[in-house]
Scaffold this motif. Structure first.
Motif, PDB file in Angstrom:
ATOM      1  N   LEU A  54       0.831  -1.207   0.000  1.00 32.54           N
ATOM      2  CA  LEU A  54       0.000   0.000   0.000  1.00 32.54           C
ATOM      3  C   LEU A  54       0.865   1.256   0.000  1.00 32.54           C
ATOM      4  N   ASP A  55       1.952   1.238   0.764  1.00 32.81           N
ATOM      5  CA  ASP A  55       2.873   2.380   0.781  1.00 32.81           C
ATOM      6  C   ASP A  55       3.464   2.633  -0.606  1.00 32.81           C
ATOM      7  N   ILE A  56       3.864   1.548  -1.278  1.00 31.13           N
ATOM      8  CA  ILE A  56       4.427   1.681  -2.626  1.00 31.13           C
ATOM      9  C   ILE A  56       3.377   2.230  -3.585  1.00 31.13           C
ATOM     10  N   ALA A  57       2.133   1.761  -3.458  1.00 27.41           N
ATOM     11  CA  ALA A  57       1.056   2.249  -4.319  1.00 27.41           C
ATOM     12  C   ALA A  57       0.837   3.746  -4.106  1.00 27.41           C
ATOM     13  N   PHE A  58       0.830   4.188  -2.846  1.00 27.55           N
ATOM     14  CA  PHE A  58       0.658   5.616  -2.559  1.00 27.55           C
ATOM     15  C   PHE A  58       1.820   6.423  -3.132  1.00 27.55           C
ATOM     16  N   TRP A  59       3.030   5.902  -2.984  1.00 24.81           N
ATOM     17  CA  TRP A  59       4.207   6.626  -3.487  1.00 24.81           C
ATOM     18  C   TRP A  59       4.136   6.749  -5.001  1.00 24.81           C
ATOM     19  N   ILE A  60       3.826   5.652  -5.684  1.00 27.09           N
ATOM     20  CA  ILE A  60       3.719   5.679  -7.143  1.00 27.09           C
ATOM     21  C   ILE A  60       2.588   6.603  -7.575  1.00 27.09           C
ATOM     22  N   ALA A  61       1.472   6.563  -6.853  1.00 26.74           N
ATOM     23  CA  ALA A  61       0.344   7.441  -7.176  1.00 26.74           C
ATOM     24  C   ALA A  61       0.755   8.910  -7.044  1.00 26.74           C
ATOM     25  N   HIS A  62       1.467   9.229  -5.969  1.00 32.66           N
ATOM     26  CA  HIS A  62       1.906  10.609  -5.749  1.00 32.66           C
ATOM     27  C   HIS A  62       2.853  11.067  -6.853  1.00 32.66           C
ATOM     28  N   GLN A  63       3.835  10.244  -7.170  1.00 28.38           N
ATOM     29  CA  GLN A  63       4.798  10.612  -8.213  1.00 28.38           C
ATOM     30  C   GLN A  63       4.125  10.722  -9.580  1.00 28.38           C
ATOM     31  N   THR A  64       3.173   9.836  -9.848  1.00 31.11           N
ATOM     32  CA  THR A  64       2.457   9.883 -11.126  1.00 31.11           C
ATOM     33  C   THR A  64       1.633  11.155 -11.240  1.00 31.11           C
ATOM     34  N   ARG A  65       0.988  11.527 -10.145  1.00 31.81           N
ATOM     35  CA  ARG A  65       0.180  12.746 -10.151  1.00 31.81           C
ATOM     36  C   ARG A  65       1.042  13.983 -10.357  1.00 31.81           C
ATOM     37  N   LEU A  66       2.221  14.014  -9.723  1.00 38.71           N
ATOM     38  CA  LEU A  66       3.126  15.151  -9.874  1.00 38.71           C
ATOM     39  C   LEU A  66       3.674  15.248 -11.296  1.00 38.71           C
ATOM     40  N   ALA A  67       4.013  14.092 -11.867  1.00 37.36           N
ATOM     41  CA  ALA A  67       4.663  14.077 -13.174  1.00 37.36           C
ATOM     42  C   ALA A  67       3.698  14.262 -14.336  1.00 37.36           C
ATOM     43  N   THR A  68       2.456  13.842 -14.165  1.00 38.43           N
ATOM     44  CA  THR A  68       1.529  13.828 -15.305  1.00 38.43           C
ATOM     45  C   THR A  68       0.242  14.611 -15.092  1.00 38.43           C
ATOM     46  N   ASN A  69      -0.005  15.077 -13.876  1.00 33.96           N
ATOM     47  CA  ASN A  69      -1.280  15.729 -13.536  1.00 33.96           C
ATOM     48  C   ASN A  69      -2.462  14.788 -13.741  1.00 33.96           C
ATOM     49  N   ALA A  70      -2.189  13.487 -13.738  1.00 36.36           N
ATOM     50  CA  ALA A  70      -3.261  12.510 -13.928  1.00 36.36           C
ATOM     51  C   ALA A  70      -4.106  12.398 -12.664  1.00 36.36           C
ATOM     52  N   GLU A  71      -5.352  12.042 -12.846  1.00 37.23           N
ATOM     53  CA  GLU A  71      -6.223  11.737 -11.714  1.00 37.23           C
ATOM     54  C   GLU A  71      -5.926  10.311 -11.267  1.00 37.23           C
ATOM     55  N   VAL A  72      -5.379  10.150 -10.064  1.00 38.90           N
ATOM     56  CA  VAL A  72      -4.950   8.839  -9.581  1.00 38.90           C
ATOM     57  C   VAL A  72      -5.784   8.420  -8.375  1.00 38.90           C
TER      58      VAL A  72
END
Length: 206
Positions: A54-72
């Protein structure tokens, strides 16, 4: 996503370690939502390894949102098995079996103004009370992320219910708290699972 994780951690072996099942060549479904939307599902049971997933999922979600402005959206799924003699060993330490049911009894989004309090521990905890405690833990971990989060409680065969949630939520990735392609749950999910399946890196214990 994993390339960004590798870069941030200074490793070059995470993709090889974490990809337990690759993304299917032909998607089982067509995503109706925007291509910028990302859905991450985590099989969660409150164990240390599922915490890590779950921690890894949150980290990846955060980085993805920062890098792409995607809705995660990150979603935690807890499954109560209904068959004590299930042929599919699980990655999770599930409580006693429940009567056969097929339903989703809990789906909570942070966008909804719903206040959830931690269940009080009792001398005898029923499977449903234990499930409520476990999902409360997941929601507590989600508080730090400040993103869209949902939790699901499902009843039945673990691999089947995970597949149903992945398909109904149009998930991009399923995270599991295991670190080997030889884990029984990977075999149970099968080679035609609807999305990529990621585990936790073995190097996390180093």
């Amino acid at each position: 996503m994993l390339a960004r994780l590798q870069s941030a951690t200074g490793r070059d072996d995470l993709i090889e370690q974490m990809v337990l099942l690759p993304e299917p060549k032909k998607p089982f479904y067509n995503k109706p939502q925007s291509s910028k939307a990302v859905n991450l599902i985590v099989a969660y049971d409150g164990s240390p390894k599922s915490h890590t997933a779950l921690d890894i999922a949150f980290w990846i979600a955060h980085q993805t949102r920062l890098a792409t402005n995607a809705e995660v959206t990150v979603q935690a799924v807890y499954v109560l098995e209904d068959n004590q003699s299930s042929q599919a060993p699980n990655i999770l330490s599930f409580p006693q079996q429940q009567p056969s049911l097929e339903c989703q009894v809990s789906e909570v989004s942070k966008s909804v103004t719903l206040v959830l309090t931690q269940p009080k521990l009792q001398a005898i905890v029923t499977p449903l009370q234990q499930a409520d405690i476990i999902l409360w833990q997941a929601r507590s971990l989600a508080e730090e992320w400040q993103g869209c989060f949902k939790s699901h409680l499902r009843f039945g065969c673990i691999s089947t219910e995970l597949a149903k949630v992945v398909e109904s939520e149009n998930a991009d990735i399923l995270f599991l708290g295991c670190n080997s392609v030889n884990h029984p749950m990977i075999e149970a999910l099968g080679s035609n699972f609807p999305c990529a399946v990621l585990g936790i890196p073995s190097c996390i214990d180093e």
